[in-house]
Design a protein around this motif. Structure first.
Motif, PDB file in Angstrom:
ATOM      1  N   VAL A 128     -85.270  38.121  34.904  1.00 38.51           N
ATOM      2  CA  VAL A 128     -84.954  36.734  34.788  1.00 38.51           C
ATOM      3  C   VAL A 128     -84.570  36.066  35.822  1.00 38.51           C
ATOM      4  N   THR A 150     -90.207  26.868  34.635  1.00 41.26           N
ATOM      5  CA  THR A 150     -88.903  27.789  33.696  1.00 41.26           C
ATOM      6  C   THR A 150     -89.402  28.568  32.548  1.00 41.26           C
ATOM      7  N   ALA A 154     -88.778  32.747  32.429  1.00 40.14           N
ATOM      8  CA  ALA A 154     -88.082  33.220  31.297  1.00 40.14           C
ATOM      9  C   ALA A 154     -88.704  34.184  30.510  1.00 40.14           C
ATOM     10  N   MET A 455     -85.060  33.790  23.742  1.00 42.93           N
ATOM     11  CA  MET A 455     -85.764  32.737  24.205  1.00 42.93           C
ATOM     12  C   MET A 455     -85.530  31.308  23.436  1.00 42.93           C
ATOM     13  N   ALA A 462     -81.988  34.657  27.890  1.00 44.42           N
ATOM     14  CA  ALA A 462     -82.708  34.397  29.347  1.00 44.42           C
ATOM     15  C   ALA A 462     -82.720  32.816  29.877  1.00 44.42           C
ATOM     16  N   LEU A 463     -82.473  32.075  28.838  1.00 39.43           N
ATOM     17  CA  LEU A 463     -82.331  30.594  29.288  1.00 39.43           C
ATOM     18  C   LEU A 463     -80.928  30.463  30.185  1.00 39.43           C
ATOM     19  N   LEU A 466     -81.359  32.025  33.496  1.00 45.04           N
ATOM     20  CA  LEU A 466     -82.510  30.955  34.446  1.00 45.04           C
ATOM     21  C   LEU A 466     -81.521  29.910  34.751  1.00 45.04           C
ATOM     22  N   ALA A 496     -89.319  26.806  27.062  1.00 47.61           N
ATOM     23  CA  ALA A 496     -89.338  27.949  26.217  1.00 47.61           C
ATOM     24  C   ALA A 496     -90.101  28.028  24.906  1.00 47.61           C
TER      25      ALA A 496
END
Length: 551
Positions: A128, A150, A154, A455, A462-463, A466, A496
């Motif tokens: 990521v 985005t 992700a 997510m 992952a968010l 990022l 997401a």
């Protein structure tokens, strides 16, 4: 009161653990504290013998003596070395150029590279962060919708969760008592299908909202020939020839499924690499090239990760190496690749080693805490309580799978995949086995489901990864000179959501089509083992006279 506590110790223990986790205490210490507390309570109430906790050192030693878990630091180290050696940057640059002129081409490139990085690194954070740093500025520069950009970055990074050599699949296999190699082989096709669904979503967006994912302008595309063409025909011919060579070498093989794919790919990349090297040598000696610049660049960039995939997964699938040995070879291969690219330094190795040690210690601490908790929980027959609770659900296997996946999906809002694997899987595995559910299939289903833990807004890791690399303030683009707006947290979260829905759909597909996983056993069988009845014929033996008893 004492009788009530003894009779309901298991649900009270589980509720106490959930409360401690929701209060924000670290999972490892929450598990250990709850286990020790209720062990002492059980001893005081007479539920356990006074020497009950003497079994604890043996359980902790069992964690330290587990050879399977050695694969975790190997794969982590491999992923970190590859991420820092610039492989992700080379892949994204080349594949982005390859797909660039197509509408949504950068999105397809991100999915493709995400799948390749997943199959070589197995580390979500590395994938990521790498793609966020490299691809996001380019996508924003050429007008991609921020939610689309985005979301696809992700989601593609989280493919490392389900595509082997995923760390969570190692833990899943260990907790279910199954082979890591079987778990890898079973998860291979679902991982590829999930990557295809991501690309399918990108295609759908380009059809409905063309401006959300435009193609790159012609002037942004490099690797052109002297006549201005891109040389895609040469690349296409080389690809077909490589596929044909792989098929030719495997035509008489009895392998199937993921084994066949990985071995065919190995022969194909050897052929492509040989042709590209021959082209480079002839070009240097005579100035003549029979491959285009795009074909040669793509081959040189794609061969190292594809070779690593064979070195790790191929050796595991065909039985040459155990997962631990495959991880060790992958780590050595990553170091050699970094050195060949002249990007390896002692500082890089030190950073990768420190990060690997931290993650490995994190995993071991959670596992030790889980063993402390499970010692007491099993002592109060908590596994029996869970089994009775889940086997009494309506719908049999289907009802159990629906309930369990709904539970894991909700828990994924608050817990990461390691915590879910160590806390929930040991409780669910025995119940699934009692219901006649194949544990590899069950593990892959939960692996896809646990992917949502990366997510889920607002706690998806992952968010957060990022968010750490996405621009928080407006900036001047270094190529166009235009002022670019920042990427907001809300845009990352909304981006997401569609991919969480896709992951849930994938869970349903794996449940509906178990053959995607069951190929690990060989050719899929249409016979339900639960319907097989073995009848033993009754044999009538003549009566035996033992005589009269002695006086």
């Amino acid at each position: 009161m004492t009788a009530f506590l003894i009779a309901n110790m298991a649900p009270i223990m589980f509720a106490s653990l959930v409360i401690m986790l929701l209060l924000g205490y670290p999972a490892a210490f929450s598990l250990g504290a709850v286990g020790l507390l209720y062990a002492i309570v059980g001893i005081q109430l007479g539920e356990f013998r006074p020497d009950f906790l003497q079994a604890l050192p043996e359980r902790v030693y069992g964690v330290m003596n587990n050879d399977t878990l050695l694969a975790i630091p190997f794969f982590t180290f491999m992923g970190l070395i590859l991420e820092r050696s610039g492989m992700a940057e080379d892949l994204l640059d080349t594949i982005g150029q390859l797909f660039g002129t197509i509408r949504g081409g950068l999105a397809y490139a991100v999915v493709f590279v995400g799948a390749l990085l997943a199959a070589t690194t197995g580390v979500v954070a590395a994938s990521v962060i790498s793609m966020g740093l490299i691809s996001l500025p380019i996508m924003l520069r050429y007008g991609y919708d921020r939610r689309m950009a985005t979301g696809i970055i992700a989601a593609s990074g989280t493919l490392a969760q389900i595509i082997p050599p995923s760390l969570v699949l190692i833990v899943m296999a260990d907790q279910l008592g199954k082979s890591v190699g079987d778990m890898y082989e079973g998860a291979f096709i679902p991982g590829m299908v999930l990557a295809g669904l991501y690309a399918g979503y990108a295609f759908l967006v380009t059809m409905i909202f063309p401006k959300a994912a435009p193609g790159l302008p012609p002037e942004a595309i490099g690797f052109r020939e002297q006549d201005g063409s891109r040389g895609l025909l040469s690349l296409g011919v080389l690809t077909l020839a490589s596929v044909g060579f792989g098929w030719f070498m495997m035509r008489g093989s009895s392998t199937h499924g993921a084994d066949y794919v990985v071995l065919s790919m190995f022969y194909g990349i050897l052929f492509a690499f040989f042709v590209a090297v021959l082209n480079w040598v002839i070009d240097k000696l005579t100035g003549f090239r029979f491959l285009s610049a795009m074909a040669q660049q793509t081959t040189f960039v794609m061969v190292p990760p594809l070779f690593l995939i064979f070195l790790v997964l191929g050796t595991i699938f065909i039985g040459i190496a155990t997962p631990t040995e495959g991880g060790a070879m992958g780590a050595a291969g990553a170091v050699i690749l970094g050195a060949a690219k002249r990007r390896l330094s002692w500082d890089l190795i030190r950073q990768a080693t420190e990060s690997t040690a931290k993650l490995s210690a994190f995993v071991i601490f959670i596992l030790i805490g889980a063993r402390v908790f499970s010692l007491t929980f099993y002592g109060v027959n908590g596994h029996v309580w869970v089994e009775h609770l889940l086997t009494s659900l309506p719908g049999g296997q289907v009802g159990f799978l629906i309930f369990v996946n709904a539970l894991v999906f909700i828990l994924a809002f608050f817990l990461d995949f390691f915590e879910l694997a160590f806390i929930i899987i040991p409780l669910l595995g025995p119940v699934a086995e009692k219901l006649g559910i194949d544990l590899i299939w069950f593990g892959v289903i939960l692996g896809v489901n646990m992917q949502t833990s990366f997510m889920h807004p607002p706690f998806g890791f992952a968010l957060f990864y990022l968010r750490s690399v996405a621009p928080k303030e407006s900036y001047i683009d270094r190529i166009t000179g235009k002022r670019m707006d920042p990427v907001t947290t809300g845009q990352i979260y909304w981006g997401a959501v569609p991919f969480v829905i896709i992951q849930v759909i994938m869970v349903g597909l794996v449940i509906l089509f178990p053959s995607m996983v069951m190929h690990y056993k060989g050719v899929a069988s249409n016979i339900d083992p639960n319907t097989i009845k073995i009848e033993v014929p009754q044999i009538e033996l003549p009566p035996i006279d033992f005589g009269s008893p002695k006086q």
